[in-house]
Design a protein around this motif. Structure first.
Motif, PDB file in Angstrom:
ATOM      1  N   THR A 102      54.346  15.642 -18.280  1.00  0.00           N
ATOM      2  CA  THR A 102      53.660  16.848 -17.257  1.00  0.00           C
ATOM      3  C   THR A 102      54.810  17.655 -16.219  1.00  0.00           C
ATOM      4  O   THR A 102      53.974  18.928 -15.987  1.00  0.00           O
ATOM      5  CB  THR A 102      53.183  15.851 -15.918  1.00  0.00           C
ATOM      6  N   GLU A 117      54.936  21.048 -19.250  1.00  0.00           N
ATOM      7  CA  GLU A 117      53.656  21.738 -18.806  1.00  0.00           C
ATOM      8  C   GLU A 117      53.814  22.283 -17.987  1.00  0.00           C
ATOM      9  O   GLU A 117      53.788  23.364 -17.985  1.00  0.00           O
ATOM     10  CB  GLU A 117      52.069  20.674 -19.152  1.00  0.00           C
ATOM     11  N   ALA A 118      53.967  21.675 -17.071  1.00  0.00           N
ATOM     12  CA  ALA A 118      54.329  22.476 -15.692  1.00  0.00           C
ATOM     13  C   ALA A 118      55.290  24.262 -15.199  1.00  0.00           C
ATOM     14  O   ALA A 118      54.607  24.938 -14.985  1.00  0.00           O
ATOM     15  CB  ALA A 118      54.365  22.314 -14.434  1.00  0.00           C
ATOM     16  N   HIS A 119      56.014  23.490 -16.119  1.00  0.00           N
ATOM     17  CA  HIS A 119      57.298  24.529 -16.075  1.00  0.00           C
ATOM     18  C   HIS A 119      57.293  25.316 -17.430  1.00  0.00           C
ATOM     19  O   HIS A 119      56.773  26.758 -17.088  1.00  0.00           O
ATOM     20  CB  HIS A 119      58.827  24.200 -17.184  1.00  0.00           C
ATOM     21  N   ARG A 120      56.758  25.055 -18.850  1.00  0.00           N
ATOM     22  CA  ARG A 120      55.990  25.916 -19.589  1.00  0.00           C
ATOM     23  C   ARG A 120      54.643  26.517 -19.120  1.00  0.00           C
ATOM     24  O   ARG A 120      55.144  28.350 -19.467  1.00  0.00           O
ATOM     25  CB  ARG A 120      54.864  24.972 -20.363  1.00  0.00           C
ATOM     26  N   ASP A 121      53.580  26.398 -18.589  1.00  0.00           N
ATOM     27  CA  ASP A 121      53.082  27.435 -17.817  1.00  0.00           C
ATOM     28  C   ASP A 121      52.748  27.448 -16.648  1.00  0.00           C
ATOM     29  O   ASP A 121      51.820  28.498 -16.071  1.00  0.00           O
ATOM     30  CB  ASP A 121      50.986  25.508 -18.185  1.00  0.00           C
ATOM     31  N   PHE A 122      53.722  27.250 -15.746  1.00  0.00           N
ATOM     32  CA  PHE A 122      53.584  27.964 -14.105  1.00  0.00           C
ATOM     33  C   PHE A 122      52.893  29.130 -13.760  1.00  0.00           C
ATOM     34  O   PHE A 122      52.228  29.655 -12.944  1.00  0.00           O
ATOM     35  CB  PHE A 122      54.778  27.805 -13.786  1.00  0.00           C
ATOM     36  N   LYS A 173      49.795  29.972 -15.685  1.00  0.00           N
ATOM     37  CA  LYS A 173      48.483  29.940 -14.737  1.00  0.00           C
ATOM     38  C   LYS A 173      48.274  29.406 -13.561  1.00  0.00           C
ATOM     39  O   LYS A 173      47.414  29.333 -13.110  1.00  0.00           O
ATOM     40  CB  LYS A 173      48.106  28.788 -15.498  1.00  0.00           C
ATOM     41  N   GLN A 213      47.900  29.475 -10.149  1.00  0.00           N
ATOM     42  CA  GLN A 213      47.374  30.287  -8.841  1.00  0.00           C
ATOM     43  C   GLN A 213      46.944  30.654  -7.231  1.00  0.00           C
ATOM     44  O   GLN A 213      46.238  31.493  -6.638  1.00  0.00           O
ATOM     45  CB  GLN A 213      45.619  30.252  -9.506  1.00  0.00           C
ATOM     46  N   TRP A 271      47.286  21.073  -7.922  1.00  0.00           N
ATOM     47  CA  TRP A 271      47.962  21.538  -9.643  1.00  0.00           C
ATOM     48  C   TRP A 271      49.006  20.249 -10.322  1.00  0.00           C
ATOM     49  O   TRP A 271      48.312  20.559 -11.311  1.00  0.00           O
ATOM     50  CB  TRP A 271      48.756  22.675  -9.379  1.00  0.00           C
ATOM     51  N   ILE A 297      47.174  18.365 -14.318  1.00  0.00           N
ATOM     52  CA  ILE A 297      48.254  18.096 -15.079  1.00  0.00           C
ATOM     53  C   ILE A 297      48.422  16.585 -15.305  1.00  0.00           C
ATOM     54  O   ILE A 297      48.451  16.125 -16.713  1.00  0.00           O
ATOM     55  CB  ILE A 297      49.041  18.704 -14.996  1.00  0.00           C
TER      56      ILE A 297
END
Length: 209
Positions: A61, A64-69, A71, A73, A83, A87
Motif C-alpha cells: 500500500t 503504491e501510494a508513493h508511486r501514485d501520489f 493521482k 486529488q 486515499w 489503496i
C-alpha cells in the motif's frame, strides 16, 4: 492532546509533498504503518495469512501510494488518510482474489471490494472512537487524524494478547462474551485483560507524545 507544533506537522508535510517535496512524502508515509497494519489485521482472512501478512499489505500500500501520489486529488490529512484506506482495500481484495477466488474479474470480486471498503471504514470509525473528545471541533480534525496514527503505532508495540483484545473489542466491535471465546478465556478474564491493555496503550501514547 498534541501541542500546536505536532498538530500541524502532518498537514505541513502533506502540503509540501503536494508541492513536489518528495522528502516530505517519504517522511509522511511511514507514519501510517501502524494505522494501516491495524486495519489490515481486522480484515485479512486467517485462511491466507500464511501466504500474505498485514505487513505485506501495508508495504504494498505504501509503495503504491508513493508511486501514485500524483493521482491524489485531495488537500487535507483526512482526505489523504481516506486515499490510503482505498489503496489498502484494493490490495486486500487482490489478496483474496489471488488466493481464494477462482475468477478474479467476476461480480464476486466487485462485491469483495465493496465489503472490504465498508468494513475498513467501520474499523476506522471504531478506532477513532477510542480518541473521541467531546470538546473536539472540526478545526481540530487534523490533530485527531495525527493522534489516530500515533495510537495505531502504539497499538502495534503492545504484547500480542493486549493488541488482540483491543482489536476484537474495539475494531471488530465484539461483546466480551465473543472476545472471550476468540481468546479462549472466561468473560471476566477477557475484561480484565482489556482493562490492562487499554491502560498500557494510554501509557505508551503518553510516553511517546
Amino acid at each position: 492532546m498534541l501541542n500546536e507544533t505536532k498538530l500541524d506537522a502532518a498537514s505541513e508535510r502533506l502540503r509540501r509533498a503536494i508541492q513536489g517535496d518528495r522528502e516530505s512524502l517519504e517522511t509522511l508515509l511511514p507514519s501510517y504503518i501502524g494505522y494501516l497494519k491495524v486495519l489490515s489485521r481486522t480484515q485479512l482472512d486467517k485462511r491466507i495469512q500464511h501466504r500474505v501478512s498485514p505487513s505485506d499489505l501495508v508495504q504494498e500500500t505504501l509503495l503504491e501510494a508513493h508511486r501514485d501520489f500524483a493521482k491524489f486529488q485531495g488537500t487535507t490529512i483526512e482526505e489523504f488518510t481516506g486515499w490510503l484506506r482505498r489503496i489498502l482495500v484494493h490490495n486486500l481484495a487482490q489478496a483474496v482474489g489471488t488466493h481464494m477466488l477462482a475468477a478474479k474479474r467476476d461480480v464476486r470480486r466487485e462485491q469483495v471490494i465493496e465489503n472490504f471498503s465498508g468494513a475498513i471504514d467501520r474499523s476506522h470509525l471504531r478506532l477513532s472512537a477510542l480518541l473521541f473528545d467531546r470538546r473536539r471541533t472540526p478545526a481540530s480534525e487534523a490533530d485527531h487524524q495525527e493522534s489516530l496514527t500515533r495510537m495505531a503505532n502504539a497499538l502495534e508495540t503492545l504484547p500480542s494478547d493486549y493488541r488482540q483484545v483491543i482489536v476484537l473489542r474495539h475494531l471488530d466491535g465484539l461483546p466480551f462474551r465473543l472476545v472471550a471465546e476468540r481468546m479462549q478465556r472466561t468473560p471476566g478474564a477477557a475484561r480484565m485483560l482489556w482493562l490492562r491493555a487499554i491502560e498500557q496503550l494510554r501509557l505508551t501514547m503518553a510516553i511517546n507524545s
